[in-house]
Design a protein around this motif. Structure first.
Motif, PDB file in Angstrom:
ATOM      1  N   GLU A 148       6.010  -1.979  -4.014  1.00 17.71           N
ATOM      2  CA  GLU A 148       6.205  -3.330  -4.557  1.00 17.71           C
ATOM      3  C   GLU A 148       5.407  -4.368  -3.765  1.00 17.71           C
ATOM      4  O   GLU A 148       5.635  -4.545  -2.560  1.00 17.71           O
ATOM      5  CB  GLU A 148       7.692  -3.707  -4.513  1.00 17.71           C
ATOM      6  CG  GLU A 148       8.591  -2.787  -5.333  1.00 17.71           C
ATOM      7  CD  GLU A 148      10.053  -3.164  -5.180  1.00 17.71           C
ATOM      8  OE1 GLU A 148      10.357  -4.120  -4.425  1.00 17.71           O
ATOM      9  OE2 GLU A 148      10.898  -2.505  -5.812  1.00 17.71           O
ATOM     10  N   PRO A 149       4.474  -5.068  -4.400  1.00 15.05           N
ATOM     11  CA  PRO A 149       3.684  -6.102  -3.714  1.00 15.05           C
ATOM     12  C   PRO A 149       4.557  -7.181  -3.068  1.00 15.05           C
ATOM     13  O   PRO A 149       4.231  -7.677  -1.984  1.00 15.05           O
ATOM     14  CB  PRO A 149       2.824  -6.692  -4.843  1.00 15.05           C
ATOM     15  CG  PRO A 149       2.707  -5.584  -5.843  1.00 15.05           C
ATOM     16  CD  PRO A 149       4.028  -4.874  -5.798  1.00 15.05           C
ATOM     17  N   LEU A 150       5.681  -7.539  -3.723  1.00 19.44           N
ATOM     18  CA  LEU A 150       6.566  -8.569  -3.171  1.00 19.44           C
ATOM     19  C   LEU A 150       7.158  -8.119  -1.832  1.00 19.44           C
ATOM     20  O   LEU A 150       7.297  -8.918  -0.904  1.00 19.44           O
ATOM     21  CB  LEU A 150       7.694  -8.888  -4.155  1.00 19.44           C
ATOM     22  CG  LEU A 150       8.711  -9.950  -3.686  1.00 19.44           C
ATOM     23  CD1 LEU A 150       8.010 -11.265  -3.375  1.00 19.44           C
ATOM     24  CD2 LEU A 150       9.804 -10.158  -4.730  1.00 19.44           C
ATOM     25  N   ALA A 151       7.487  -6.843  -1.721  1.00 17.26           N
ATOM     26  CA  ALA A 151       8.035  -6.315  -0.468  1.00 17.26           C
ATOM     27  C   ALA A 151       7.012  -6.445   0.656  1.00 17.26           C
ATOM     28  O   ALA A 151       7.355  -6.809   1.782  1.00 17.26           O
ATOM     29  CB  ALA A 151       8.442  -4.858  -0.653  1.00 17.26           C
ATOM     30  N   HIS A 152       5.754  -6.163   0.340  1.00 19.44           N
ATOM     31  CA  HIS A 152       4.685  -6.338   1.325  1.00 19.44           C
ATOM     32  C   HIS A 152       4.605  -7.795   1.775  1.00 19.44           C
ATOM     33  O   HIS A 152       4.484  -8.086   2.973  1.00 19.44           O
ATOM     34  CB  HIS A 152       3.336  -5.924   0.729  1.00 19.44           C
ATOM     35  CG  HIS A 152       3.136  -4.449   0.645  1.00 19.44           C
ATOM     36  ND1 HIS A 152       2.279  -3.753   1.463  1.00 19.44           N
ATOM     37  CD2 HIS A 152       3.695  -3.519  -0.166  1.00 19.44           C
ATOM     38  CE1 HIS A 152       2.304  -2.471   1.160  1.00 19.44           C
ATOM     39  NE2 HIS A 152       3.155  -2.312   0.161  1.00 19.44           N
TER      40      HIS A 152
END
Length: 235
Positions: A12-16
């Protein structure tokens, strides 16, 4: 302050984005890579010196826990997941901490502090793992086990999932061992100069800028390794 090299493994890009934001506020962390799948993370672990992984569990094709089960030697791991039922399984695999999404900065800091304390203790012990008395190492290449004299090693090069051991008196030996695994077997004469190279200090002819010369071979010095090399030579 010594810094821990960390990577993020999450689809997940948001988690990054959240982990990068939190980690950017802590001086003890240094980002060395990001992966959005287990396959990408395996490449990072072979190519880079990684002290800590922020690892998601639920990812396509292969779960984070499956990654942990496949690693013979692994960095410290902080699991990050939205599924609480994985907590017990994670601790069975000896992870440092477990962050349940969405997590706050304060909880993130607590997990990092715990990791840093463990890592600092390991770092104090690490020098005893290398010894100047070591004269040779055993390395498997395909179906053959080679005994290699350390004095005959010109340099080690990581390439496409393999490590090529360049020698002074014969052709290179190719092994599937990770560069980090080999680094732990070597004597104190050897030092990491780049994510893909380890060299023996005794064979260095000169250092110019971001290049180091071994015999007549010029190799790069990685940006993250330059200070370590300078400090090593001063000592």
């Amino acid at each position: 302050m010594k810094k821990m090299n960390y990577i993020i493994v999450d689809d997940e890009p948001l988690a990054h984005k959240i982990i990068l934001s939190y980690a950017g506020q802590l001086e003890e962390l240094r980002l060395v890579g990001q992966a959005h799948s287990v396959k990408e993370s395996l490449s990072l672990l072979k190519e880079k010196q990684v002290d800590l992984i922020f690892l998601d569990i639920e990812m396509p094709k292969m779960k984070g826990i499956d990654l942990l089960a496949t690693l013979k030697t692994k960095p410290m791991v902080i699991l990050t997941t939205a599924y609480e039922q994985y907590a017990l399984k994670g601790y069975e695999l000896d992870v440092v901490d477990y962050l349940l999404k969405p997590f706050e900065l304060s909880r993130f800091v607590k997990a990092v502090n715990k990791s840093y304390e463990l890592w600092s203790k390991q770092s104090l012990v690490a020098p005893t793992q290398k010894t100047s008395k070591a004269e040779s190492i055993f390395v498997k290449s395909e179906k053959t086990v080679h005994q290699i004299q350390l004095k005959d090693i010109l340099y080690l090069e990581s390439d496409m999932g393999y490590v090529k051991i360049h020698l002074t008196n014969t052709k290179p030996i190719l092994t599937s061992l990770a560069l980090q695994e080999l680094e732990e077997k070597l004597s104190e004469d050897f030092i990491r100069t780049h994510k893909s190279y380890i060299i023996p200090i005794s064979k260095v002819r000169k250092i110019e800028g971001n290049r180091i010369t071994i015999n007549d071979i010029i190799l790069p010095i990685g940006r993250h390794y330059k200070k370590g090399i300078t400090d090593f030579l001063k000592s």
